[in-house]
Write an enzyme that holds these catalytic residues in place. Structure first.
Site, mmCIF file in Angstrom:
data_model
loop_
_atom_site.group_PDB
_atom_site.id
_atom_site.type_symbol
_atom_site.label_atom_id
_atom_site.label_comp_id
_atom_site.label_asym_id
_atom_site.label_seq_id
_atom_site.Cartn_x
_atom_site.Cartn_y
_atom_site.Cartn_z
ATOM 1 N N THR A 41 0.825 -1.212 0.000
ATOM 2 C CA THR A 41 0.000 0.000 0.000
ATOM 3 C C THR A 41 0.854 1.255 0.000
ATOM 4 O OG1 THR A 41 -1.835 -1.095 1.139
ATOM 5 C CG2 THR A 41 -1.713 1.294 1.311
ATOM 6 N N CYS A 42 1.863 1.305 0.862
ATOM 7 C CA CYS A 42 2.652 2.522 1.037
ATOM 8 C C CYS A 42 3.241 3.014 -0.278
ATOM 9 C CB CYS A 42 3.761 2.278 2.049
ATOM 10 S SG CYS A 42 4.838 3.708 2.290
ATOM 11 N N CYS A 47 1.387 6.124 1.270
ATOM 12 C CA CYS A 47 2.188 7.278 1.683
ATOM 13 C C CYS A 47 3.053 7.885 0.587
ATOM 14 C CB CYS A 47 3.046 6.915 2.896
ATOM 15 S SG CYS A 47 3.431 5.187 3.126
ATOM 16 N N LYS A 50 0.818 9.617 -2.198
ATOM 17 C CA LYS A 50 0.075 10.668 -1.491
ATOM 18 C C LYS A 50 0.978 11.858 -1.212
ATOM 19 C CE LYS A 50 0.162 10.490 2.752
ATOM 20 N NZ LYS A 50 0.095 9.856 4.095
ATOM 21 N N TYR A 98 12.130 -2.536 -5.309
ATOM 22 C CA TYR A 98 11.699 -3.588 -4.380
ATOM 23 C C TYR A 98 11.968 -4.976 -4.947
ATOM 24 C CZ TYR A 98 9.582 -0.949 -0.589
ATOM 25 O OH TYR A 98 9.398 -0.161 0.517
ATOM 26 N N GLY A 173 -15.089 11.164 5.844
ATOM 27 C CA GLY A 173 -14.199 10.547 6.817
ATOM 28 C C GLY A 173 -13.481 11.599 7.637
ATOM 29 N N GLY A 174 -12.823 11.152 8.713
ATOM 30 C CA GLY A 174 -12.167 12.098 9.600
ATOM 31 C C GLY A 174 -10.802 11.662 10.091
ATOM 32 N N TYR A 176 -6.553 10.281 9.037
ATOM 33 C CA TYR A 176 -5.396 10.738 8.266
ATOM 34 C C TYR A 176 -5.748 10.929 6.794
ATOM 35 C CZ TYR A 176 -1.819 9.063 11.717
ATOM 36 O OH TYR A 176 -1.022 8.852 12.806
ATOM 37 N N ILE A 177 -6.250 9.861 6.176
ATOM 38 C CA ILE A 177 -6.432 9.850 4.721
ATOM 39 C C ILE A 177 -7.450 10.893 4.294
ATOM 40 C CG2 ILE A 177 -7.126 8.427 2.758
ATOM 41 C CD1 ILE A 177 -6.124 5.979 4.348
ATOM 42 N N GLU A 180 -5.966 14.467 4.577
ATOM 43 C CA GLU A 180 -4.897 14.636 3.588
ATOM 44 C C GLU A 180 -5.464 14.833 2.190
ATOM 45 O OE1 GLU A 180 -1.304 12.150 5.798
ATOM 46 O OE2 GLU A 180 -2.708 11.069 4.518
ATOM 47 N N ARG A 197 -18.741 12.133 10.590
ATOM 48 C CA ARG A 197 -19.873 11.827 11.469
ATOM 49 C C ARG A 197 -19.671 12.299 12.905
ATOM 50 N NH1 ARG A 197 -19.143 5.217 11.943
ATOM 51 N NH2 ARG A 197 -17.127 5.254 12.996
ATOM 52 N N HIS A 436 18.544 29.980 14.536
ATOM 53 C CA HIS A 436 17.767 31.184 14.246
ATOM 54 C C HIS A 436 18.070 31.708 12.850
ATOM 55 C CE1 HIS A 436 15.456 34.740 15.275
ATOM 56 N NE2 HIS A 436 16.438 35.491 14.769
ATOM 57 N N GLU A 441 13.069 26.437 16.264
ATOM 58 C CA GLU A 441 13.659 26.970 17.489
ATOM 59 C C GLU A 441 12.600 27.319 18.527
ATOM 60 O OE1 GLU A 441 15.576 30.825 17.421
ATOM 61 O OE2 GLU A 441 14.364 31.467 15.707
#
Length: 452
Positions: A41-42, A47, A50, A98, A173-174, A176-177, A180, A197, A436, A441
């Site tokens: 999936t990643c 990820c 995305k 991979y 939905g609410g 991560y996905i 994003e 919801r 700085h 910082e």
């Protein structure tokens, strides 16, 4: 009994590949079966693509803000097919990497569906293979609630391959996905509505983080509808969609994107031929060393429903390989202080306890917060603000949690996670000299607790 392999891994995602590669490196005979795509999936629909889309979505703000720094740019135009084609090319490159990682490690790679026949036998393309250990690392799969018209909705699987950018998008939905993709679609110019919801998205995150992100997304023009849900989806003759909410209101849209949860991918896996048991949520039940109720079968990653994050699956894969084939190096995965990021726009980075968790655990706490307009935006018209927050144990001075909403939050919090893992106190933060001028910082210059 002589087995064909010491370890047979089903699933070539992050956790499965890590376990296979290192087990082979430890001298084990290893096979991996993958029927869909290498990297899981990643790499393919998670990820990696995305994050590429998030980068793409941010350019709309970059072009707008450039004027404040003296740059004149023609009216920018965005081409979705170009982005998707370039994304696809990068994913194909990663698939090849991979494949090489596995093959060059001495792993036997079988690119076909695997089905378990018995506790020590796996069938692939009609051929049976025996193994001392079978590792299930098949991941998860998005699911859409069973409502009328669900066939008209898409999930993250399909979103990465849309032929064109929809003019209007409804995100449901609410987690991560959802947040994003709401940022992605909005940043690329789609009229975006998000329905959830519950009373506020990102349940489980610090309340200040949730509220701050809500306010920033509203500033960016996303229409947020909480305490709302979709009852049905109808497709009109002109191809547009009408999503009817449970309160009877209707949202006209061109795309309904669902991100309301993922289920374990156990389809046609053959678990019924074993003694493997599932937990109450349908995930494979395992012990602390990823053993199922069938002694020869293990499972890890999203399919066990523990912590569905790629780096966690990698750590679990390493733990399995070491325990089985290099026990002198074995150590359990520590699930405490796992840092994470949400690549909404603006980003979220977080590690450790939330305010609510710290109080529930009985800590007397001090809270340090800063909200400011980032330096980069001071010459622009953007009113986006960054949030930084420290949660400190008032008795021990130990920093219990660090939370940030703002540009590069994930990059900043990753380094701070090391400090928390090492047990840093607020004094350690105070005694650290900042770089700085940076946003980071701010974490070492927070001096006055906020009112409780």
């Amino acid at each position: 009994m002589a087995f064909d392999f010491d370890l047979f891994v089903i699933g070539a995602g992050s956790g499965g590949v890590r376990a296979a590669r290192f087990a082979a490196g430890f001298g084990a005979r290893v096979a991996v079966a993958e029927s869909r795509y290498l990297g899981g999936t990643c790499v393919n629909v998670g990820c990696v693509p995305k994050k590429l889309l998030v980068y793409g979505a941010h350019y709309s703000e970059d072009f707008e803000q450039a004027h404040g720094f003296g740059w004149s740019v023609d009216e920018p135009r965005f081409d979705w097919p170009t982005l998707i084609a370039n994304k696809n090319r990068e994913i194909e490159r990663l698939n090849g990497i991979y494949r090489n990682l596995l093959v060059n490690s001495g792993v036997t790679l079988l690119e076909a569906h695997a089905r378990i026949k018995d506790p020590h036998t796996v069938e692939v393309d009609g051929k049976s293979y025996t193994a001392a250990h079978i590792l299930v690392a098949t991941g998860g799969w998005p699911q859409v609630p069973d409502i009328p018209g669900k066939e008209h909705a898409i999930t993250s699987n399909e979103a990465f391959f849309l032929k064109a950018l929809p003019r209007r998008v409804l995100v449901v939905g609410g987690g991560y996905i959802a947040v994003e993709f709401a940022s992605i679609f909005n940043g690329m110019g789609a009229q975006t509505t998000q329905v959830y919801r519950g009373p506020l998205f990102l349940r489980g995150f610090d309340q200040a983080v949730r509220e701050h992100l809500r306010d920033e997304l509203v500033k960016k023009g996303i229409d947020l509808k909480f305490d709302a849900d979709v009852a049905r989806i109808d497709k009109r003759a002109d191809g547009t969609l009408a999503a009817t909410l449970k309160d009877g209101s209707v949202i006209e849209t061109d795309c309904v994107f669902y991100a309301t949860g993922r289920r374990p991918m156990l389809d046609n896996l053959g678990l019924e031929n074993t003694g493997v048991k599932l937990d109450e949520k349908g995930f494979i039940a395992v012990d602390d060393e990823y053993r199922t109720s069938e002694p020869s079968i293990l499972a890890l990653g999203d399919v066990i429903g523990r912590v569905p994050l790629t780096p966690v699956a990698l750590a679990e894969g390493m733990a399995v390989a070491r325990r089985l084939f290099r026990p002198e190096e074995y150590r359990k995965v520590d699930y405490k202080l796992i840092p994470t990021a949400v690549f909404s726009l603006p980003n979220i980075g977080t590690v450790g306890m939330t305010t609510e968790e710290a109080r529930a655990a009985g800590h007397k706490i001090k809270l340090f917060e800063s909200r400011f307009r980032p330096m980069k935006l001071t010459l622009t018209g953007s009113q986006e603000k960054t949030l930084m927050k420290l949660i400190v144990d008032a008795d021990t001075d130990k920093v219990l949690g660090v939370h940030m909403v703002g540009p590069e939050a994930g990059e900043i919090v990753q380094g701070i996670a090391i400090a928390l893992k090492a047990g840093a106190t607020k004094r350690v933060f105070d005694d650290t000299i900042g770089i700085h001028p940076t946003a980071a910082e701010e974490f070492v210059t927070l001096r006055t607790p906020v009112a409780d």
